[in-house]
Enzyme design. Structure first.
Site, PDB file in Angstrom:
ATOM      1  N   GLY A   8       0.819  -1.210   0.000  1.00  0.00           N
ATOM      2  CA  GLY A   8       0.000   0.000   0.000  1.00  0.00           C
ATOM      3  C   GLY A   8       0.848   1.252   0.000  1.00  0.00           C
ATOM      4  O   GLY A   8       0.514   2.247   0.651  1.00  0.00           O
ATOM      5  N   TYR A 152     -13.951  -3.077   9.697  1.00  0.00           N
ATOM      6  CA  TYR A 152     -12.601  -2.523   9.753  1.00  0.00           C
ATOM      7  C   TYR A 152     -11.953  -2.821  11.110  1.00  0.00           C
ATOM      8  O   TYR A 152     -10.802  -3.263  11.181  1.00  0.00           O
ATOM      9  CB  TYR A 152     -12.668  -1.017   9.514  1.00  0.00           C
TER      10      TYR A 152
END
Length: 244
Positions: A8, A152
């Site tokens: 990422g 999440y």
């Protein structure tokens, strides 16, 4: 030369981590999935500004074969990957009853399963060499839970559990595994917040400000360095005291 793979790496925190390691003279493998233009531009900038080797590499972290190929390509480009930073992630705010199966699978697949697969891919060579550092990026919501971010929070809590268990398993192989749990960090994820919202978050944070990607990057570089050789299985809160 030491080398690091950052997943990422095209995002705000990922870019800051890459630059921080480049300043320390590391070779940099920049993983991305969709934002190739940004990742390749960053690789070029790191080569120019810091004189280190840098490569931008694409992979879908939900795919084991893609991750195995990612590690192979990173090692071919740079050599032994002695540090892995599992930073890739996505965010989504939804009421629990509105979370779909696809939402859940994507969240777990990228944050938790992606971390598992990347660790599994780099560990054989780390174990063979009896050295290595793994740094997983979780979240303060993985520690405390966040309303309207159940999937999440669950994924990030799983990253913390993975970190602690894996640290115990590979410690005798000369490998440390730690976790960073950022708090409110000024990235694109906060772009939808009003200035009033941001001021309120800063006021709620004991140090009186919102964090920066560089705050997280500094912690990552520390955990990869010689000064952290006796630190493993820990969760480092980079949150300005928001969660204590």
């Amino acid at each position: 030369m030491k080398n690091v793979l950052i997943t990422g790496a095209s995002g705000g925190i990922g870019q800051a981590i890459a630059r921080a390691f480049a300043r320390e003279g590391y070779g940099i493998a920049l993983h991305y999935n969709r934002n190739g233009e940004c990742a390749h531009a960053l690789a070029s900038a790191l080569r120019t500004e810091y004189g280190v080797p840098a490569a931008a590499l694409c992979a879908d972290l939900r795919n084991s074969e893609a991750i195995a190929e990612l590690i192979t390509r990173a090692q071919n480009e740079l050599g032994f990957i002695g540090t892995l930073v599992n930073n890739a992630g996505i965010a989504q705010q939804k009421l629990f009853t509105d979370i779909t199966d696809e939402d859940w699978e994507n969240m777990i697949g990228i944050h938790l399963s992606g971390t598992f697969r990347c660790c599994r891919a780099v560990l054989p060579e780390m174990i063979r060499r009896h050295e290595g550092t793994i740094i997983n990026i979780s979240s303060m919501w993985g520690q405390t839970g966040g309303s309207c971010e159940v999937h999440y929070s669950a994924a990030k809590a799983g990253v913390i559990g993975l970190t602690k268990a894996l640290a115990k398993e590979v410690g005798l192989s000369g490998i440390t595994v730690n976790c960073i749990a950022p708090g409110v960090i000024r990235t694109a994820m906060l772009d939808s917040f009003t200035e009033e919202d941001l001021d309120a978050l800063a006021e709620e944070t004991p140090v009186g400000r919102i964090g920066t990607p560089e705050d997280v990057a500094s912690a990552a570089v520390f955990l990869a360095g010689d000064g952290a050789r006796f630190i493993t299985g820990q969760v480092i809160g980079v949150n300005g005291g928001f969660v204590v």
